[in-house]
Design an enzyme around this catalytic site. Sequence first.
Site, PDB file in Angstrom:
ATOM      1  N   LEU A 146       0.806  -1.172  -0.145  1.00 13.33           N
ATOM      2  CA  LEU A 146       0.017   0.102   0.110  1.00 13.33           C
ATOM      3  C   LEU A 146       0.837   1.204  -0.017  1.00 13.33           C
ATOM      4  CD1 LEU A 146      -2.572  -0.887   2.629  1.00 13.33           C
ATOM      5  CD2 LEU A 146      -2.892  -1.138   0.270  1.00 13.33           C
ATOM      6  N   ASP A 147       0.486   2.436  -0.832  1.00 12.63           N
ATOM      7  CA  ASP A 147       1.207   3.561  -0.478  1.00 12.63           C
ATOM      8  C   ASP A 147       1.484   4.040   0.847  1.00 12.63           C
ATOM      9  OD1 ASP A 147       1.153   3.310  -3.317  1.00 12.63           O
ATOM     10  OD2 ASP A 147      -0.364   4.991  -3.715  1.00 12.63           O
ATOM     11  N   VAL A 148       2.489   4.828   0.998  1.00 12.55           N
ATOM     12  CA  VAL A 148       2.513   5.452   2.043  1.00 12.55           C
ATOM     13  C   VAL A 148       1.312   6.229   2.657  1.00 12.55           C
ATOM     14  CG1 VAL A 148       4.184   7.215   3.583  1.00 12.55           C
ATOM     15  CG2 VAL A 148       5.077   5.734   2.063  1.00 12.55           C
TER      16      VAL A 148
END
Length: 314
Positions: A146-148
Site C-alpha cells: 500500500l502507498d505510504v
Amino acid sequence: MTSAFAAGGDHRSLPVPDGLDGMRLDQAVSRLFGLSRTAAAALVDAGDALVDGAARANSHKVKAGSWLDVTLPAPVAPPTVVPQAVPGLRVVYADDDIVVVDKPVGVAAHPSPGWTGPTVIGALAAIGHRISTSGAAERQGVVHRLDVGTTGIMVVAKSEQAYTALKRAFKYREVDKGYHAVVQGHLDPLRGTVDAPIDRHPTHDYRWAVVSGGKPSITHYDTLEAFPAASLVDVRLETGRTHQIRVHFSTLRHPCVGDLTYGADPTLSARLGLARQWLHARELSFLHPRTGDEVRFVSDYPDDLDRALQILRD
C-alpha cells in the site's frame, strides 16, 4: 576499444545505440543505466557524462555511434529492517503463516532507498513477528504493498509456503482487493471499468501515468454515495500497479480528493482537512495458504477520512 567496465566498476564507456539517436542526453543516460531522470540530469550537470570527450547540457541530442563516457554514482547500500513500534498499526489476525495488519497513514510497506520513516516490516519485527521467506531481506514476506499515504488492510507472509502461495494468488488475480475512495465530481457512468496501461510518468519522477505500451491495468468502480462536490466509490482491482487507483481516476478527471500529486483541488482538500488522498484499502479476501479456507478482513475508515466524509455529508 575502451572497456565498458573500467576499474572500480563505476566508469562506463560505450557508443550510443541506434535506438537512442536524437534523444536528450539525460534521457539517454537514464535509459542506458536504469537511473531516474533526476539522477541522470544531476550526473550530466556534474560533468560525469561526456559525449565524445566533451561535457554537454542535459538537452544535448545524442547521435548514434557517438561515444559516451559516464561515471556512475557509488552504489547505495541496501536498506535494512529496523524494528520500530508504529503507533496506530493494528494486527488484525496472525498465525504461523500470515499476519494481517491495518496500516495507518505515513507508513511504508518495507524499507527502501530514501525512505527514513516507519515500515510495516519494521513494526512487525518490533512486536516479535518472525518473517521467514525468500527474497531481499528488507522485503521478506511482502506480497503486495500500500502507498505510504494509503491506509487499510495489508497481508504479510510469515512462512515460505504462505509467501509462495500468496505471490501466486496475487499474480493470477485470485485475491479480492476492495478499496473505498472519494473522488472529485460525479462519475459518468456511475459504475464502470477503467482498462488503461500504466507505466512511469515520462517526465516526472515518483509519478505514474497512463502510457501507451505500459503494463495492463484494470480498475472496476461502483458509486456508493454522491455529494455536491465528490463521490464515494467502491473500487475493485484486477491488477495491482503502483498508484493504479490514483492514476486511473486522475485520467478520468476525477482525482481522489486530497491527492494533490495527481491533480486534486487544493481548496477542497483544505476544506475537508485532508493532507493526503482519500483512499482506503477497505477489505481483502483470499484462500488461506495452508488451510485453503477463504478468509476475509475488513478495515474501518481512519479518523481523517471519516471526518472528511462527514463534512461532505453535512
